[in-house]
Write an enzyme that holds these catalytic residues in place. Structure first.
Site, PDB file in Angstrom:
ATOM      1  N   SER A  24      -2.573  -7.167  -6.568  1.00  0.00           N
ATOM      2  CA  SER A  24      -1.366  -7.622  -5.884  1.00  0.00           C
ATOM      3  C   SER A  24      -1.231  -9.143  -6.034  1.00  0.00           C
ATOM      4  CB  SER A  24      -1.390  -7.179  -4.418  1.00  0.00           C
ATOM      5  OG  SER A  24      -0.114  -7.285  -3.833  1.00  0.00           O
ATOM      6  N   GLU A  42       3.117   2.901  -5.145  1.00  0.00           N
ATOM      7  CA  GLU A  42       3.089   1.503  -4.697  1.00  0.00           C
ATOM      8  C   GLU A  42       3.987   1.256  -3.483  1.00  0.00           C
ATOM      9  OE1 GLU A  42       1.170  -0.853  -5.922  1.00  0.00           O
ATOM     10  OE2 GLU A  42       0.773  -0.464  -8.038  1.00  0.00           O
ATOM     11  N   HIS A  97      -0.106   1.468  -2.577  1.00  0.00           N
ATOM     12  CA  HIS A  97      -0.471   0.135  -3.039  1.00  0.00           C
ATOM     13  C   HIS A  97      -1.887  -0.217  -2.573  1.00  0.00           C
ATOM     14  CE1 HIS A  97       0.362  -3.992  -4.315  1.00  0.00           C
ATOM     15  NE2 HIS A  97      -0.022  -4.443  -3.137  1.00  0.00           N
TER      16      HIS A  97
END
Length: 548
Positions: A217, A335, A429
């Protein structure tokens, strides 16, 4: 005699109460590094050193300066506890990502090392934590490096300045800088950590010539920044980017691509905080300014300043000016399921959806609707931003490195388990992280609990093998798992579902569509390519500008 014995017994009792191993001081490992001697802990064939300062974070009247070189020390420094986390806002209540952090400080630039007890010139993997550049810490249990280090590599995790303390740009800060720039302090911290490792990691059994930078990320965004920045050159030899997003970012002193300048953002933030001077800003305590800036709307970005970052990431990678290193990159199937703030609002019905898409995407609308059809609106509004942010970026990274002549390895994480599915979080995610680190038992409190099953254990073992193999020699290999072929001309990838499965041409048309969309927005010049996807996309300009 009693006076000599009692303190030792008392210390052992305290260690037992705390659940810590009662290890005699003389038995604890001491490493004599160029910066100074540090004492860690040895257990199960590993040596662990925590909270080692790699740089000094300027504070008070010196706040918002590049990191200063960490001073050395005499004697033996204790390195058995994590250092404090960098200041950050309190996490949202109930967030699956929230980890309990014990302490915060501006003096937070420390790193942690897991190394095999007998390591010598071992590969080094440097982990950069995620958290939108505003939160997170290297002390989180999710990032424990023990399982990776047991495969024969040295694992290092780092803290770096976050939020307004790490990325504030301001005209007066630029004026007082010898380089006439500001912002990017958190990114410069990461560079300083890599420089520290270049100078010191040999003492811990690592090879400074074989360093892999890795992150997820915002950590993966940082990996791309380091690949693009001239300040990162020569400090690493491979890169891993998990769920990266190649967004547009502000320029330092002029508005571009729909962003105000970074300096204008900083000036507006200072005004909202009632600060008329830099002294006013520097007089605010760290906790107050961190929280107040976020409440005032400060969005944390790096800045294209011509020194640390020369261009937009897309431009750097198009020009082939990024670090010429092998890369492993990928994204997760769900995600946006845990990041629904990034999803556009679902339209009232299929007809409204199709009308909006045709209005906004013009001659690309048919391609868009083929990938994100109106007959499953709930799924389409999740997949479109997933692909625009994470899928496109992952494939772009491996494609651009392949073009440079450096191997690129693409993955797609589509694994889930009962607790995640029950919460509607299939492949969410960051859900790959417990498998990469082997930390299913130390996930954050609200994280869907990973079951202890042979399927989970086998998948984690494979991912640990692939990641450490890549850190070792640039080729991801794992025992009892399929070969992972490079992206190459066949656009190869590896999917992680119940197990690892190779394939080619992941989501045909996805990369081409998003490449065309970003190309047009870049040519337009006044629109970002961040989260404006689907029914919230500004209308695309017609025609097809020539893009590299």
């Amino acid at each position: 005699m009693r006076r000599r014995v009692l303190p030792s017994v008392f210390a052992l009792a305290l260690a037992a109460l705390a659940g810590a191993p009662a290890v005699a001081l003389a038995d604890q490992p001491v490493v004599h590094a160029p910066v100074g001697a540090v004492r860690g802990v040895e257990a199960e064939g590993l040596r662990v050193f925590k909270g080692i300062p790699y740089a000094a974070a300027p504070m008070g009247a010196l706040r918002w300066k590049p990191p200063a070189r960490a001073p050395g020390w005499s004697g033996v420094r204790d390195a058995q506890d994590f250092g404090p986390a960098c200041w950050q806002p309190k996490p949202r209540t109930g967030s699956i990502y929230a980890s309990p952090l014990k302490a915060f400080s501006e003096d937070c630039l420390s790193l942690n090392i897991w190394t095999p007890a007998t390591a010598s010139k071992a590969p080094v993997l440097v982990w950069i934590h995620g958290g939108s550049l505003i939160g997170g810490s290297s002390s989180e249990g999710l990032y424990d490096g023990a399982a990776l280090a047991r495969q024969g590599i040295v694992v290092v995790s780092i803290n770096y300045r976050l939020g307004v303390l790490g990325y504030l740009a301001h005209p007066k800060l630029s004026a007082e800088s010898p380089d006439h720039v500001s912002g990017n302090y958190g990114l410069l911290d990461q560079v300083a950590a890599l420089e520290w490792m270049r100078d010191n990691i040999t003492a811990f059994g690592g090879d400074p010539a074989n360093v892999t930078i890795a992150g997820e990320s915002a950590g993966a965004l940082s990996v791309m920044y380091l690949m693009a920045s001239p300040r990162g050159r020569g400090l690493f030899s491979k890169a891993i980017a998990q769920s990266a997003y190649m967004i547009s970012t502000p320029h330092l002193s002029e508005p571009r691509h729909g962003h105000p300048s970074a300096e204008a953002i900083g000036s507006a933030t200072a005004a909202k905080l009632g600060a008329k001077t830099l002294a006013d800003l520097r007089a605010m305590d760290a906790e107050t300014i961190t929280t107040s800036a976020l409440m005032a709307g400060f969005q944390t970005f790096a800045a294209v300043d011509g020194k640390v970052l020369l261009k937009q990431l897309v431009d750097t990678f198009d020009a082939g000016e990024q670090a010429r290193v092998p890369i492993l990159a990928g994204f997760n199937s769900g995600e946006i399921r845990s990041l629904r703030i990034l999803a556009p609002p679902p339209p009232a019905d299929a007809a409204t959806y199709e009308k909006e898409i045709r209005t906004r995407y013009g001659d690309l609308a048919d391609d868009f609707l083929k990938l994100y059809p109106s007959d499953d609106l709930a799924e389409s509004v999740l997949l479109a931003p997933r692909d625009a942010l994470y899928g496109w970026t992952a494939e772009r990274l491996v494609a651009k490195q392949t073009k440079l002549g450096a191997p690129g390895y693409l993955y797609y994480f589509d694994h889930s388990y009962p607790a995640a599915d029950a919460a509607g979080l299939h492949g969410f995610h960051a859900s790959e992280l417990p498998y990469v680190f082997g930390t299913a038992k130390t996930t954050p409190p609200a994280w869907p609990k990973v079951p202890d099953t042979p399927v989970e254990a086998k998948l984690s073992a494979a991912m640990i093998g692939y990641w450490t193999g890549f850190a070792r020699d640039g080729v991801p290999t794992a025992a009892d798992a399929p070969a992972w072929t490079p992206y190459g001309t066949d656009r190869g990838y590896l999917a992680f579902a119940e197990d690892a499965r190779p394939g080619t041409h992941l989501r045909p048309g996805m990369y081409e569509l998003n490449e065309a969309v970003v190309c047009r927005r870049r040519a337009q010049g006044d629109t970002s390519w961040n989260w404006n996807v689907g029914v919230v996309s500004p209308p695309l300009p017609p025609g097809v500008p020539k893009c590299r």
